[in-house]
Design an enzyme around this catalytic site. Structure first.
Site, mmCIF file in Angstrom:
data_model
loop_
_atom_site.group_PDB
_atom_site.id
_atom_site.type_symbol
_atom_site.label_atom_id
_atom_site.label_comp_id
_atom_site.label_asym_id
_atom_site.label_seq_id
_atom_site.Cartn_x
_atom_site.Cartn_y
_atom_site.Cartn_z
ATOM 1 N N LYS A 163 11.763 12.598 -6.422
ATOM 2 C CA LYS A 163 11.903 14.050 -6.478
ATOM 3 C C LYS A 163 11.741 14.582 -5.058
ATOM 4 O O LYS A 163 10.680 14.435 -4.446
ATOM 5 C CB LYS A 163 10.858 14.661 -7.410
ATOM 6 N N LYS A 179 16.070 13.508 -8.619
ATOM 7 C CA LYS A 179 16.110 14.975 -8.670
ATOM 8 C C LYS A 179 15.960 15.533 -7.255
ATOM 9 O O LYS A 179 15.012 15.150 -6.558
ATOM 10 C CB LYS A 179 14.984 15.489 -9.567
#
Length: 337
Positions: free
Chosen positions: A206, A260
């Site tokens: 992330k 992500k």
């Protein structure tokens, strides 16, 4: 017979790439990747109350929904063949505090939503996040002490929250707060509570990205955030560090991996799938969604084609599926094909 060989035949050695592109049927026959409804996970936003469908200004076409409306949405998604939902709460401001303590309430908003959806639509998967940002007064994903996001105390709390989410019926826990050791701690906590069948989809990489803005509006954390999240999210410049981070999650027991944001990190999707072979997903985040929607609303691009093209790119990059706010829209298009 007249020799009709052309200079192009001599140049290419009689290998012409356009032969397989000459007609619709040949293009379909040799297509390497296909987008299917089975590839879609639909993120939805939950708010307290009933009968609420609240449009999110920064995400055209996306709404915050009360639990009863989320159940209706889950029925629609299941009817379209969408395999799973990912749920995110927008709780009352008065319930948010420095430690995100409401995450440990068994009957908090996210757990009530899970229980209601699983009762009404048992054949759809529910994926829940244990990051603390929807529950904190400062908008960070972990516990803030003396200006620092404390790792170990946060891990203890998210592991406890994961068990409560599993108790409520969550099928997969997807921890996004990027604390060190969280995957192993959550796996141990789930197993100790008898939730061996509950999976973990790790937000393995992330990034500290500029593409999260509309999401923070959706869960009302944008105005709360103090500082940034660079001490725990990954630097967008660092691909090798991202793979090392994912490797630790694999060792700790992650069942699935997620990248992500999505589109700016297709290289990471590919590297991760090649390195580990686990089911790999991309999260097409709010900023990616909004760019396409805004450009389409202004007539600058063909929104439907851009939407489908970006989702197909994730498949080409090795992803097994995509978390996308386009899920229902795409499922309806695919159903007509």
């Amino acid at each position: 017979m007249q020799d009709r060989t052309h200079l192009v035949d001599d140049i290419t050695g009689h290998r012409r790439m356009r032969r397989n592109r000459k007609a619709d049927w040949t293009r379909r026959l040799v297509q390497e990747n296909r987008l299917m409804v089975d590839d879609l996970i639909w993120p939805i936003f939950i708010v307290p109350g009933s009968g609420i469908v609240d449009p999110i200004a920064a995400m055209p076409g996306v709404n915050r929904m009360s639990i009863d409306k989320a159940v209706e949405a889950a029925r629609e998604a299941a009817g379209l063949g969408i395999p799973a939902l990912a749920t995110f709460p927008n709780i009352e401001m008065e319930l948010r505090d420095e430690t995100g303590s409401n995450s440990l309430e068994a009957n908090n908003l996210i757990n009530l939503a899970t229980a209601a959806i699983k009762k009404a639509v048992p054949n759809i998967g529910v994926i829940t996040d244990v990051a603390l940002d929807p529950f904190t007064s400062h908008g960070h994903d972990g516990i803030l002490r003396g200006g620092e996001i404390v790792n170990d105390e946060t891990v203890d709390q998210v592991a406890r929250a994961a068990v409560m989410q599993a108790d409520a019926g969550a099928d997969i826990i997807a921890p996004s707060e990027m604390m060190d050791g969280r995957i192993g701690a959550i796996r141990m906590a789930l197993d100790a509570a008898g939730h061996q069948s509950v999976g973990i989809m790790s937000y393995a990489t992330k990034f500290a990205s500029a593409f999260y803005g509309p999401y923070r509006e959706a869960i009302s954390t944008g105005g709360l955030l103090k500082g940034d999240k660079k001490t725990y999210y990954i630097d967008p410049a660092n691909g090798t560090e991202a793979i090392r981070d994912a490797a630790l999650d694999v060792e700790e027991g992650a069942d699935m991996l997620m990248v992500k944001p999505g589109l700016p990190y297709l290289d990471i999707c590919w590297r991760m799938k090649e390195a580990f072979g686990l089911p790999t997903f991309a999260y097409q985040v709010s900023g990616e969604y909004t760019q396409i929607k805004a450009a389409a609303m202004n007539g600058w691009i063909d929104g439907e084609r851009a939407m489908l093209e970006t989702l197909l790119s994730f498949k080409r990059a090795g992803c097994d599926g995509v978390l996308t706010y386009f899920a229902v829209e795409v499922a309806k298009i695919l159903a007509k094909r």
